[in-house]
Enzyme design. Structure first.
Site, PDB file in Angstrom:
ATOM      1  N   HIS A   1     -23.934 -18.161  33.795  1.00 22.36           N
ATOM      2  CA  HIS A   1     -25.209 -18.529  33.157  1.00 22.36           C
ATOM      3  C   HIS A   1     -24.991 -19.894  32.495  1.00 22.36           C
ATOM      4  O   HIS A   1     -23.872 -20.204  32.065  1.00 22.36           O
ATOM      5  CB  HIS A   1     -25.583 -17.605  31.996  1.00 22.36           C
ATOM      6  CG  HIS A   1     -25.675 -16.134  32.275  1.00 22.36           C
ATOM      7  ND1 HIS A   1     -24.575 -15.325  32.391  1.00 22.36           N
ATOM      8  CD2 HIS A   1     -26.759 -15.320  32.377  1.00 22.36           C
ATOM      9  CE1 HIS A   1     -24.983 -14.070  32.581  1.00 22.36           C
ATOM     10  NE2 HIS A   1     -26.298 -14.032  32.575  1.00 22.36           N
TER      11      HIS A   1
ATOM     12  N   ASP B   1     -23.057 -19.699  29.228  1.00 26.29           N
ATOM     13  CA  ASP B   1     -21.623 -19.363  29.259  1.00 26.29           C
ATOM     14  C   ASP B   1     -20.763 -20.614  29.315  1.00 26.29           C
ATOM     15  O   ASP B   1     -19.593 -20.589  28.939  1.00 26.29           O
ATOM     16  CB  ASP B   1     -21.228 -18.584  30.533  1.00 26.29           C
ATOM     17  CG  ASP B   1     -22.167 -17.471  30.882  1.00 26.29           C
ATOM     18  OD1 ASP B   1     -22.753 -16.896  29.951  1.00 26.29           O
ATOM     19  OD2 ASP B   1     -22.319 -17.182  32.089  1.00 26.29           O
TER      20      ASP B   1
HETATM   21  C1  XUL Z   1     -26.798  -7.576  31.874  1.00 27.22           C
HETATM   22  C2  XUL Z   1     -26.372  -8.121  33.174  1.00 27.22           C
HETATM   23  C3  XUL Z   1     -26.364  -9.606  33.297  1.00 27.22           C
HETATM   24  C4  XUL Z   1     -26.796 -10.102  34.635  1.00 27.22           C
HETATM   25  C5  XUL Z   1     -26.926 -11.608  34.705  1.00 27.22           C
HETATM   26  O1  XUL Z   1     -26.759  -6.199  31.789  1.00 27.22           O
HETATM   27  O2  XUL Z   1     -26.027  -7.396  34.065  1.00 27.22           O
HETATM   28  O3  XUL Z   1     -25.081 -10.033  33.002  1.00 27.22           O
HETATM   29  O4  XUL Z   1     -25.916  -9.706  35.630  1.00 27.22           O
HETATM   30  O5  XUL Z   1     -27.748 -12.124  33.737  1.00 27.22           O
END
Ligand code: XUL
Ligand code: CO
Length: 435
Positions: free
Chosen positions: A99, A102
């Site tokens: 993301h 991150d």
């Molecule tokens: C949250 C989750 C996230 C997604 C990406 O439960 O699974 O990490 O995979 O945003």
């Protein structure tokens, strides 16, 4: 080599006889399974957020990990990237996922955050020139910052919608720049805490507009990856709109997006929705929207999303069976959206968690491939529906008869069906024979 992983060698395949903890017993990237390299079947990805950005907090306590890259400067971000790419190399994983939040520090405003993301993803691009690890997917974190507390696309404030759309654009640009194979949308705040303040009809329209914007932009920039929605029923919201595969499919159909968007299915989210992982996979495959998976498991007692590394081979086998049966991944892969337990402080814990997870998946894949190749399960399944091969049954399915004609047939042919065994235990024994 960074100080952090100092002394840890590249993990090699040594087979089941080895006593070396830092070796694969089952995962052998080049081994052929059903005509394809194991690495190309499994397409493992490390999740940047849990492995490198998560501080080890839980609802009752804060940070337990002390990583040298924890901090909010670009120097910290680069140090984190150095450690991350070093771990990708130690594990030999073909992919990673991230993301925006991150990988870069949050800026004072949108423009500064954008610059930070641009800079760090250029740094990734330079690293990827020598690393074999590619980007499985990128995504935007539209759930941590307080501005998203009432949703991103589904926020009552159109400025938050606009901020979120602009952020998604940046993350799609970054994903495209790095050759990402998919782009993921997980809507942790796209839902509600109370229906008393929520207009769910309006919010569905907003969510659909956002997804259309994403699909339009994908085509505009020539991004050839897959757009994936990740279902989850709740947590952090009391109710999340992308509840499960069936709900997401209904939403995609309603807004004409079913040919443009697939799903990223997470084991833990399936459990939270009251389904098995294999149920979600089989359903997505049958609907033609199976895209990718997050392989982290949940604790069956806790009732929340514990994001643990996979280690249950019999369960994983059923999951990989569905994936193989569906023809395997195309742009998708197996992402470890898994975090260490907060007491697992050591760099070795991080490496061994992935080694164990990769081995468990490899064992499961081999067992699933053996079961599929053998064909017994599919023969027994097909036998159960054999009656439908008859002409009359085919015509009935095709809609040739109305209820009146069917009634006449039941009377004239004196139909009196006898129940037959579902053979469940026999099938369970069969499945176990491949493990
Ligand atoms: C949250 C989750 C996230 C997604 C990406 O439960 O699974 O990490 O995979 O945003
Ligand atoms: Co996930």
């Amino acid at each position: 080599m960074t100080e952090f992983f100092k002394g840890i060698q590249k993990i090699a395949f040594e087979g089941t006889e080895t006593e070396n903890e830092f070796a694969f017993r089952h995962y052998s990237a080049d081994e052929m399974v059903m005509g394809k390299r194991m690495e190309d079947h499994l397409r493992f990805a490390v999740a940047y957020w849990h492995s490198f950005a998560w501080p080890g907090g839980d609802p009752f306590g804060g940070q337990t990990f002390q990583r040298p890259w924890f901090g909010d400067t670009m120097d910290h971000a680069r140090m984190k990237a150095d450690a991350a790419f070093e771990m990708f190399d130690i594990l030999g994983v073909p992919f990673f996922c991230f993301h925006d939040a991150d990988v870069r520090p949050e800026g004072a405003d949108f423009a500064e955050s954008a610059r930070n993301l641009e800079e760090i993803t250029d740094y990734f691009a330079a690293k990827m020139e020598t690393s074999k690890t590619r980007l499985l997917w990128g995504t935007a974190n539209l759930f941590t910052h307080r501005r998203f507390m009432a949703g991103a696309a589904t926020n009552p404030d159109p400025d938050v919608f606009a901020w979120s759309a602009a952020t998604i654009k940046l993350c799609m640009d970054a994903t495209h720049k790095l050759g990402g194979q998919n782009y993921v949308l997980w809507g942790g705040r796209e839902g509600y805490q109370t229906l008393l303040n929520t207009d769910l009809g309006r919010e569905a329209e907003q969510a659909a507009r956002m997804l259309h914007l994403v699909v339009d932009y994908k085509h505009k920039i020539g991004f050839e990856g897959t757009i994936l929605v990740e279902p989850k029923p709740q947590e952090p919201s009391k109710h999340q709109y992308d509840y499960d595969v069936a709900t997401v499919y209904g939403f995609l159909k309603r807004f004409g997006l079913e040919d443009e968007v697939k799903v990223n299915i997470e084991q833990g989210h399936a459990i939270l929705a009251g389904h098995s992982f294999e149920h979600e996979l089989a359903l997505a495959a049958s609907l033609g929207i199976l895209g990718s998976i997050d392989i982290n498991r949940n604790d069956y007692q806790s009732g929340w999303d514990t994001d643990q590394f996979p280690n249950n081979v019999p369960e994983l086998m059923l999951a990989f069976y569905e994936i193989l049966k569906a023809g395997g991944f195309s742009t998708g892969g197996t992402n470890f959206d898994a975090k260490l337990r907060r007491q697992s402080l050591d760099p070795e814990d991080l490496i061994l968690a992935h080694v164990g997870g990769m081995d468990a998946c490899a064992r499961a894949l081999k067992a699933a491939a053996a079961m599929l190749k053998d064909g017994k399960l599919e023969r027994l399944r097909a036998e159960r529906y054999a009656g439908w091969r008859g002409n009359r049954a085919q015509e009935m399915l095709a809609g040739r008869y109305g209820l009146e004609e069917i009634e006449t047939h039941v009377r004239e042919a004196a139909i009196n069906p006898e129940p037959v065994s579902g053979r469940q235990e026999r099938l369970e024994n069969l499945v176990n024979s491949y493990l």
